[in-house]
Design a protein around this motif. Structure first.
Motif, PDB file in Angstrom:
ATOM      1  N   ARG A  74      36.954  53.670  30.057  1.00  0.00           N
ATOM      2  CA  ARG A  74      36.768  52.334  30.077  1.00  0.00           C
ATOM      3  C   ARG A  74      35.036  51.761  28.501  1.00  0.00           C
ATOM      4  N   PHE A  75      33.875  52.259  28.478  1.00  0.00           N
ATOM      5  CA  PHE A  75      33.546  52.539  27.851  1.00  0.00           C
ATOM      6  C   PHE A  75      33.556  52.704  26.067  1.00  0.00           C
ATOM      7  N   CYS A  76      34.707  53.728  26.013  1.00  0.00           N
ATOM      8  CA  CYS A  76      35.144  54.013  25.035  1.00  0.00           C
ATOM      9  C   CYS A  76      36.005  53.262  24.407  1.00  0.00           C
ATOM     10  N   GLU A 115      19.623  56.630  24.101  1.00  0.00           N
ATOM     11  CA  GLU A 115      18.386  56.795  24.665  1.00  0.00           C
ATOM     12  C   GLU A 115      18.848  58.250  24.990  1.00  0.00           C
ATOM     13  N   LEU A 116      18.360  59.145  24.010  1.00  0.00           N
ATOM     14  CA  LEU A 116      18.661  60.733  23.881  1.00  0.00           C
ATOM     15  C   LEU A 116      17.200  60.838  25.034  1.00  0.00           C
ATOM     16  N   LEU A 117      17.185  60.951  26.030  1.00  0.00           N
ATOM     17  CA  LEU A 117      15.771  61.592  27.109  1.00  0.00           C
ATOM     18  C   LEU A 117      16.057  62.248  27.799  1.00  0.00           C
ATOM     19  N   GLY A 118      17.546  63.240  27.620  1.00  0.00           N
ATOM     20  CA  GLY A 118      17.611  64.225  28.252  1.00  0.00           C
ATOM     21  C   GLY A 118      17.793  64.086  29.838  1.00  0.00           C
ATOM     22  N   SER A 119      17.303  63.959  30.710  1.00  0.00           N
ATOM     23  CA  SER A 119      17.847  63.827  32.481  1.00  0.00           C
ATOM     24  C   SER A 119      18.050  62.413  32.994  1.00  0.00           C
ATOM     25  N   HIS A 120      17.633  61.067  31.816  1.00  0.00           N
ATOM     26  CA  HIS A 120      17.437  59.828  31.465  1.00  0.00           C
ATOM     27  C   HIS A 120      18.557  59.757  30.741  1.00  0.00           C
ATOM     28  N   ALA A 121      18.950  60.009  30.282  1.00  0.00           N
ATOM     29  CA  ALA A 121      19.437  59.704  28.649  1.00  0.00           C
ATOM     30  C   ALA A 121      20.799  59.064  28.996  1.00  0.00           C
ATOM     31  N   ASN A 122      21.378  58.041  27.979  1.00  0.00           N
ATOM     32  CA  ASN A 122      22.433  56.909  28.090  1.00  0.00           C
ATOM     33  C   ASN A 122      23.042  56.438  26.924  1.00  0.00           C
ATOM     34  N   LEU A 123      23.826  55.806  26.361  1.00  0.00           N
ATOM     35  CA  LEU A 123      24.443  54.902  25.380  1.00  0.00           C
ATOM     36  C   LEU A 123      24.363  53.685  26.377  1.00  0.00           C
ATOM     37  N   VAL A 124      23.854  52.440  25.337  1.00  0.00           N
ATOM     38  CA  VAL A 124      24.160  50.587  25.518  1.00  0.00           C
ATOM     39  C   VAL A 124      24.043  50.518  24.424  1.00  0.00           C
ATOM     40  N   LEU A 125      25.342  49.395  24.683  1.00  0.00           N
ATOM     41  CA  LEU A 125      26.456  48.656  23.647  1.00  0.00           C
ATOM     42  C   LEU A 125      25.400  47.632  23.966  1.00  0.00           C
ATOM     43  N   LEU A 126      24.291  46.881  22.768  1.00  0.00           N
ATOM     44  CA  LEU A 126      23.843  45.599  22.293  1.00  0.00           C
ATOM     45  C   LEU A 126      24.802  44.512  21.901  1.00  0.00           C
ATOM     46  N   GLY A 128      24.665  40.742  19.113  1.00  0.00           N
ATOM     47  CA  GLY A 128      23.568  40.132  18.737  1.00  0.00           C
ATOM     48  C   GLY A 128      22.424  39.597  18.616  1.00  0.00           C
ATOM     49  N   ALA A 129      21.914  39.800  20.238  1.00  0.00           N
ATOM     50  CA  ALA A 129      20.879  38.387  20.978  1.00  0.00           C
ATOM     51  C   ALA A 129      20.517  39.692  21.218  1.00  0.00           C
ATOM     52  N   GLY A 130      20.695  40.923  21.179  1.00  0.00           N
ATOM     53  CA  GLY A 130      20.116  42.019  22.086  1.00  0.00           C
ATOM     54  C   GLY A 130      20.004  42.014  23.309  1.00  0.00           C
ATOM     55  N   ARG A 131      21.154  42.043  24.063  1.00  0.00           N
ATOM     56  CA  ARG A 131      21.607  41.453  25.652  1.00  0.00           C
ATOM     57  C   ARG A 131      22.683  42.900  25.873  1.00  0.00           C
ATOM     58  N   VAL A 132      22.416  43.437  26.240  1.00  0.00           N
ATOM     59  CA  VAL A 132      23.440  44.757  27.270  1.00  0.00           C
ATOM     60  C   VAL A 132      24.931  43.703  27.198  1.00  0.00           C
ATOM     61  N   VAL A 133      25.425  44.383  27.064  1.00  0.00           N
ATOM     62  CA  VAL A 133      27.261  44.347  27.133  1.00  0.00           C
ATOM     63  C   VAL A 133      27.730  45.368  27.937  1.00  0.00           C
ATOM     64  N   ASP A 134      27.071  46.611  27.400  1.00  0.00           N
ATOM     65  CA  ASP A 134      27.753  47.224  29.049  1.00  0.00           C
ATOM     66  C   ASP A 134      27.124  48.489  28.810  1.00  0.00           C
ATOM     67  N   THR A 135      27.131  49.936  29.389  1.00  0.00           N
ATOM     68  CA  THR A 135      26.508  51.127  29.267  1.00  0.00           C
ATOM     69  C   THR A 135      27.833  52.274  29.580  1.00  0.00           C
ATOM     70  N   LEU A 136      27.408  53.675  28.681  1.00  0.00           N
ATOM     71  CA  LEU A 136      28.348  54.490  29.164  1.00  0.00           C
ATOM     72  C   LEU A 136      28.253  54.985  30.637  1.00  0.00           C
ATOM     73  N   LEU A 137      26.931  54.931  31.245  1.00  0.00           N
ATOM     74  CA  LEU A 137      26.288  55.756  32.473  1.00  0.00           C
ATOM     75  C   LEU A 137      25.871  54.564  33.164  1.00  0.00           C
ATOM     76  N   ARG A 138      26.309  53.300  33.739  1.00  0.00           N
ATOM     77  CA  ARG A 138      26.046  53.011  34.341  1.00  0.00           C
ATOM     78  C   ARG A 138      24.848  53.064  35.424  1.00  0.00           C
ATOM     79  N   ARG A 144      14.614  49.886  35.440  1.00  0.00           N
ATOM     80  CA  ARG A 144      14.382  48.884  34.347  1.00  0.00           C
ATOM     81  C   ARG A 144      16.556  49.370  34.823  1.00  0.00           C
ATOM     82  N   PRO A 145      16.261  48.524  35.533  1.00  0.00           N
ATOM     83  CA  PRO A 145      17.807  48.265  35.947  1.00  0.00           C
ATOM     84  C   PRO A 145      19.035  47.932  33.848  1.00  0.00           C
ATOM     85  N   LEU A 146      19.922  48.619  34.099  1.00  0.00           N
ATOM     86  CA  LEU A 146      20.774  47.468  32.376  1.00  0.00           C
ATOM     87  C   LEU A 146      22.193  47.165  33.190  1.00  0.00           C
ATOM     88  N   LEU A 147      22.217  45.967  32.982  1.00  0.00           N
ATOM     89  CA  LEU A 147      23.248  45.148  33.344  1.00  0.00           C
ATOM     90  C   LEU A 147      23.289  43.969  32.545  1.00  0.00           C
TER      91      LEU A 147
END
Length: 559
Positions: A74-76, A115-126, A128-138, A144-147
């Motif tokens: 999906r994220f790819c 976000e290369l933060l070890g156990s909290h690592a994730n990839l987030v696509l934003l 142009g307005a800085g809003r979350v489009v989706d994340t690799l690990l929802r 800090r919910p990423l929705l």
């Protein structure tokens, strides 16, 4: 271990010089926690790896060709539909968070946040307005919910002193601890290095100032080294702490690619031989303790037949019994010679009920003996299986082999399944895990490297007329000598096959090993048996000197 902040900073500076303005030609997702971006710089194609594996979150160029699934996840798919050109890369101050800014179609702008933060690592696509489009690990929940549709908020900032803002005053505290707890960017290696230099008489303020200048100037020396017994990736080369195994590289990505490659998998990902050996050893110790408990239980239950005899004696003497008696003494005709025996009674029961209580204890004891026999057999089989796993761990030489053994331990209930799927490794060939060679007369010899490949040898590759070999009463390989239409097999071939079966067993270092020789038709796998466990009726046994082949001579198919 995840990439430290100094190494990440060095990679980001390196990538900005190489990839700024590069066209994105392909994106694929080789595993659940990894993305590979293929970028055309105008001179060459480069592969950028982003991993949010909690054990090794990182970002660097890679020369490795990772698998590309036919159906993109999906994220790819989302990234493929949005991103066309990499504009810039930046690291958030004092954080292991990298922003990759992209152009899209029709002048759209997108940011991929790593976000290369070890156990909290994730990839987030934003957008142009800085809003979350989706994340690799929802992550719909948590602090800090990423929705999708919500503004992106980075993790709470640390209270550390950022050296980019200037050189702080050094308080009267232990230097190394203060560096680790209060300064960024900093790593345990470099806190120890600066403290070691201070212990040699250098001025702490000057040491920290030189470190800051070197970092701000990007004067990096990418290297791999061993410090305090652990391999490390470092952006800077220490001079005061004791290190070993130094390897220097031309770029930070080359160093990271080597460090996180297969050769360092045991140390980096913590999933190598040492961990598995310890796990199997502890599981075997538990089973051996269980066997001892079963033996003690069996000893206690051996008198169940006597309860039936006592019940018969009570029935034969009912005329002497009455409710309220605590015991009765009768003649025991089961003894040789007959002798008086005192039988305890329950005063609250009738004579017939006391006799029935004896028969009840007899039936329970008989069932218990049957249950004990079954548990003893199951425990012994599990110990045999673990012995085979232990041998396979000892013989394993690749990350894929170790991962297959982890999966076998998960399937066997010894190891809990991982919270996230393991790193995807290249798919094994159909005959993965097998070794092959030729006998002195040219007949094929095939044997397994672990329990599952041993099953393949015994169940699929051994025909009725073939000869099957296994070290007697030792964990070892299942080896088949293919008859290939011959009526008679030379004795030299049989001896050679037996020597190999001994060489690829736990007795490989012994002077002599006893090996079973079995016709293929006499080898069978019981229903429900664990991998690598079969039943075989030996034609005969041979005592041979163990023999192994040089790796170049054995046709190995790695799993």
């Amino acid at each position: 271990m995840s990439m430290d902040i100094l190494s990440l900073d060095a990679v980001v500076r390196e990538l900005n010089g190489l990839l700024r303005g590069a066209a994105l030609s392909q994106i694929h997702q080789p595993g659940p926690s990894e993305l590979v971006l293929r970028l055309w710089t105008g001179r060459e194609n480069l592969r950028l790896l982003l991993s949010v594996d909690p054990r090794a979150s990182r970002l660097h160029l890679t020369a490795k060709k990772l698998p590309n699934p036919q159906a993109p996840p999906r994220f790819c798919q989302l990234l493929r539909s949005r991103l066309t050109r990499l504009l810039a890369i930046e690291r958030l101050p004092a954080e292991r968070i990298v922003l990759l800014h992209f152009a899209g179609s029709e002048k759209s702008r997108w940011t991929l946040v790593a976000e290369l933060l070890g156990s909290h690592a994730n990839l987030v696509l934003l957008d142009g307005a800085g809003r979350v489009v989706d994340t690799l690990l929802r992550q719909p929940q948590g602090p800090r919910p990423l929705l999708p549709g919500r503004p992106y908020l980075p993790p709470a900032a640390t209270n550390r002193i950022d050296l980019a803002a200037g050189l702080p005053e050094i308080p009267a505290l232990p230097f190394e601890r203060w560096l680790l707890e209060q300064i960024t960017p900093m790593t345990p290696l470099w806190a120890a290095e600066l403290a070691a230099a201070a212990a040699c008489g250098e001025v702490p303020a000057q040491l920290l100032g030189h470190f800051r200048e070197q970092w701000l100037a990007g004067d990096f020396s990418p290297c791999l080294l061993t410090w305090q017994g652990r391999p490390l990736l470092s952006a800077l080369l220490p001079q005061y702490v004791e290190i070993a195994g130094l390897q220097r590289f031309a770029s930070m990505s080359e160093a990271a690619d080597a460090f996180y490659g297969e050769a360092s998998e045991d140390a980096v990902f913590g999933s190598g031989k040492g961990e598995l050996e310890k796990l199997v050893r502890k599981a075997s110790q538990r089973l051996e303790k269980r066997l001892a408990n079963i033996a003690a239980e069996a000893e206690r239950g051996q008198n169940y037949e006597r309860q039936r005899q006592l019940g018969d004696l009570l029935l034969a003497n009912l005329y002497r019994l009455r409710r309220g008696l605590a015991e009765v003494t009768v003649d025991d005709w089961f003894a040789d010679p007959p002798a008086p025996v005192t039988i305890p009674l329950d005063p609250a029961l009738s004579p017939q009920e006391n006799a029935e209580a004896c028969f009840r204890r007899h039936r329970k004891g008989k069932r218990g003996v049957e249950h004990i026999a079954r548990r003893r057999l199951e425990t012994a089989e599990e110990l045999d299986w673990l012995a085979g796993v232990a041998l396979a761990i000892d013989e394993a030489e690749t990350a894929a082999e170790l991962q297959a053994l982890r999966q076998e331990l998960v399937a066997g209930g010894v190891l809990k399944p991982p919270a996230r799927p393991p790193r995807r490794l290249p798919a094994p060939a159909a005959d993965a895990g097998l070794r092959q060679a030729l006998s002195p007369s040219g007949l094929r010899l095939i044997w397994g490297r672990n329990n599952r490949s041993n099953d393949q040898v015994s169940k699929s590759l051994t025909d009725a007329d073939d000869l099957w070999f296994h070290a007697h009463n030792l964990p070892g390989c299942h080896l088949v000598l293919k008859r290939e239409g011959r009526r008679e097999i030379p004795e030299a071939d049989i001896q050679y096959a037996a020597a190999l079966a001994a060489g690829y067993s736990r007795g490989r270092d012994d002077h002599k090993v006893e090996v079973m020789v079995v016709e293929g038709r006499s080898v069978r796998k019981p229903k429900g048996a664990r991998p690598g466990l079969v039943l075989a009726e030996p034609m005969r046994t041979l005592v041979v000197r163990p023999q192994r082949l040089p790796e170049a001579s054995a046709e190995k198919n790695e799993g």
